[in-house]
Write a protein that holds these residues in place. Structure first.
Motif, PDB file in Angstrom:
ATOM      1  N   ARG A 141      92.349 -39.505  39.364  1.00  0.00           N
ATOM      2  CA  ARG A 141      92.917 -40.666  38.605  1.00  0.00           C
ATOM      3  C   ARG A 141      94.293 -41.329  38.474  1.00  0.00           C
ATOM      4  NH1 ARG A 141      93.634 -43.443  33.396  1.00  0.00           N
ATOM      5  NH2 ARG A 141      93.663 -46.105  33.470  1.00  0.00           N
ATOM      6  N   SER A 142      95.096 -42.216  39.204  1.00  0.00           N
ATOM      7  CA  SER A 142      96.395 -43.038  39.033  1.00  0.00           C
ATOM      8  C   SER A 142      95.981 -44.234  38.637  1.00  0.00           C
ATOM      9  CB  SER A 142      97.402 -42.495  40.314  1.00  0.00           C
ATOM     10  OG  SER A 142      96.683 -41.514  41.347  1.00  0.00           O
ATOM     11  N   VAL A 143      96.922 -44.752  38.105  1.00  0.00           N
ATOM     12  CA  VAL A 143      97.218 -46.117  37.886  1.00  0.00           C
ATOM     13  C   VAL A 143      98.110 -47.017  39.069  1.00  0.00           C
ATOM     14  CG1 VAL A 143      97.547 -47.826  36.144  1.00  0.00           C
ATOM     15  CG2 VAL A 143      95.971 -45.617  35.856  1.00  0.00           C
ATOM     16  N   GLN A 158     100.004 -38.932  47.364  1.00  0.00           N
ATOM     17  CA  GLN A 158      99.148 -38.201  45.867  1.00  0.00           C
ATOM     18  C   GLN A 158      97.827 -37.671  46.097  1.00  0.00           C
ATOM     19  OE1 GLN A 158      99.840 -38.841  41.834  1.00  0.00           O
ATOM     20  NE2 GLN A 158     100.620 -36.554  41.236  1.00  0.00           N
ATOM     21  N   GLN A 159      97.127 -38.672  45.790  1.00  0.00           N
ATOM     22  CA  GLN A 159      95.895 -38.363  45.640  1.00  0.00           C
ATOM     23  C   GLN A 159      94.939 -37.751  47.214  1.00  0.00           C
ATOM     24  OE1 GLN A 159      92.755 -39.859  44.014  1.00  0.00           O
ATOM     25  NE2 GLN A 159      94.120 -40.366  42.195  1.00  0.00           N
ATOM     26  N   LEU A 171      84.589 -29.166  48.432  1.00  0.00           N
ATOM     27  CA  LEU A 171      84.202 -29.713  47.104  1.00  0.00           C
ATOM     28  C   LEU A 171      84.679 -31.461  47.500  1.00  0.00           C
ATOM     29  CD1 LEU A 171      85.601 -27.752  43.849  1.00  0.00           C
ATOM     30  CD2 LEU A 171      83.279 -28.173  44.908  1.00  0.00           C
ATOM     31  N   VAL A 172      84.270 -32.235  47.239  1.00  0.00           N
ATOM     32  CA  VAL A 172      84.105 -33.257  47.724  1.00  0.00           C
ATOM     33  C   VAL A 172      84.888 -34.631  47.154  1.00  0.00           C
ATOM     34  CG1 VAL A 172      83.525 -35.524  48.473  1.00  0.00           C
ATOM     35  CG2 VAL A 172      82.096 -33.795  49.282  1.00  0.00           C
ATOM     36  N   PRO A 173      86.385 -34.642  47.365  1.00  0.00           N
ATOM     37  CA  PRO A 173      86.943 -35.515  46.121  1.00  0.00           C
ATOM     38  C   PRO A 173      86.820 -37.093  46.332  1.00  0.00           C
ATOM     39  CG  PRO A 173      88.589 -35.493  48.293  1.00  0.00           C
ATOM     40  CD  PRO A 173      86.784 -34.181  48.506  1.00  0.00           C
ATOM     41  N   ILE A 174      86.884 -38.122  44.616  1.00  0.00           N
ATOM     42  CA  ILE A 174      86.377 -38.949  44.519  1.00  0.00           C
ATOM     43  C   ILE A 174      87.703 -38.864  44.118  1.00  0.00           C
ATOM     44  CG2 ILE A 174      86.010 -40.615  43.013  1.00  0.00           C
ATOM     45  CD1 ILE A 174      84.048 -39.425  42.096  1.00  0.00           C
ATOM     46  N   ILE A 175      88.580 -39.758  44.985  1.00  0.00           N
ATOM     47  CA  ILE A 175      90.257 -40.218  45.288  1.00  0.00           C
ATOM     48  C   ILE A 175      90.123 -41.580  44.461  1.00  0.00           C
ATOM     49  CG2 ILE A 175      91.493 -41.381  46.427  1.00  0.00           C
ATOM     50  CD1 ILE A 175      90.915 -39.161  48.608  1.00  0.00           C
TER      51      ILE A 175
END
Length: 295
Positions: A141-143, A158-159, A171-175
């Motif tokens: 998580r970023s904001v 970055q994400q 693996l499968v990333p949740i961005i």
């Protein structure tokens, strides 16, 4: 297993349960659950209590694969057991629910209207441990607080840079570039965010698969076209501080967008409830979030 899990995440009906509060947010999660900070004297006791809370949720008959596609875990939870099985194995083998792992280590300070992720120490080591524990994917998580083009570009870069590293490990990333729901220019931030996501998706290897976790947009169906991108497994929504009723109402207006709620999922659950009361409250929450997710 991977293909079955991928198919489930891509086309299944339901939502993702976010059970990944970590160090800084754990006391708040426990307080919401009716356990005061005076009930524990160190981190180990705190994490024992939060694991009891999560185990109670996961083992509840209400927590089932008819409504729930996946669950996001904190590393401490991944390393613990539920009924003599590691948590991820219990989720998949006993419940048919796909396990994910939160991999970020919190947020850096505000800069250019955004908070990037802090550097993740030994990410490859963590990803290897996750793969060994049969984790399917990750979440980070970023904001975004302001519609600042440079800040938003940095968040998305970055994400996706870290996302590529996660994809390379199988693996499968949740961005998750969250737009603060209280932001004065939320809609403008979302436009900039979407543009940057489209650029990054276009630059991915053809076989790379990612998921997106986004704030429920100001404009209904704003992210609908992203769901058709060949790299996207699923687009999910965070509750972002909305209470359950408001989050569900907003989510239901966004077709194809499914929930990945944390606070809105555990709303109303307390340690003091009997199992009957607890399961009834959880069942009501899961049913309402599910209905909002299948529009």
């Amino acid at each position: 297993m991977k293909k079955e899990q991928m198919d489930r995440m891509h086309t299944g009906e339901g939502f993702i349960a976010a059970l990944d509060q970590s160090g800084g947010s754990t006391p708040k999660a426990l307080l919401q659950y009716g356990i005061k900070e005076s009930s524990y004297s160190n981190d180990e006791e705190m994490f024992d209590l939060v694991h009891q809370m999560r185990s109670r949720i996961v083992t509840s008959p209400a927590f089932d694969s008819k409504h729930i596609l996946g669950a996001i875990l904190f590393e401490n939870t991944m390393n613990r057991m539920i009924h003599d099985q590691f948590t991820a194995d219990y989720l998949w083998e006993k419940k048919g629910i796909v396990p994910f792992l939160k991999v970020d280590e919190g947020l850096a300070g505000l800069d250019h209207g955004v908070q990037l992720m802090k550097p993740i120490s030994d990410l490859n080591g963590l990803l290897k441990r996750a793969a060994d524990k049969n984790i399917f994917g990750t979440k980070m998580r970023s904001v975004i607080k302001e519609a600042n083009p440079e800040g938003i570009r940095k968040v998305v870069e970055q994400q996706f840079d870290i996302g590529k590293q996660i994809v390379a490990m199988g693996l499968v990333p949740i961005i998750e570039p969250e737009v603060d729901i209280h932001s004065a220019d939320k809609a403008q931030s979302e436009k900039m965010l979407k543009e940057e996501i489209v650029k990054q998706l276009a630059a991915l290897d053809p076989d790379a698969k990612v998921m997106l976790k986004l704030s429920i947009p100001t404009e209904d169906d704003f992210y609908r076209d992203l769901m058709d991108d060949s790299h996207i497994v699923r687009v999910v929504a965070l509750s972002g501080g909305y209470d359950q009723r408001e989050a569900n109402e907003k989510l239901a207006r966004n077709h194809g967008l499914i929930a990945s709620f944390s606070r809105a999922l555990s709303e109303g659950l307390t340690a003091q409830q009997t199992d009957e009361e607890f399961n009834a409250m959880l069942s009501h929450s899961i049913e309402s979030i599910y209905k909002a997710s299948i529009t």
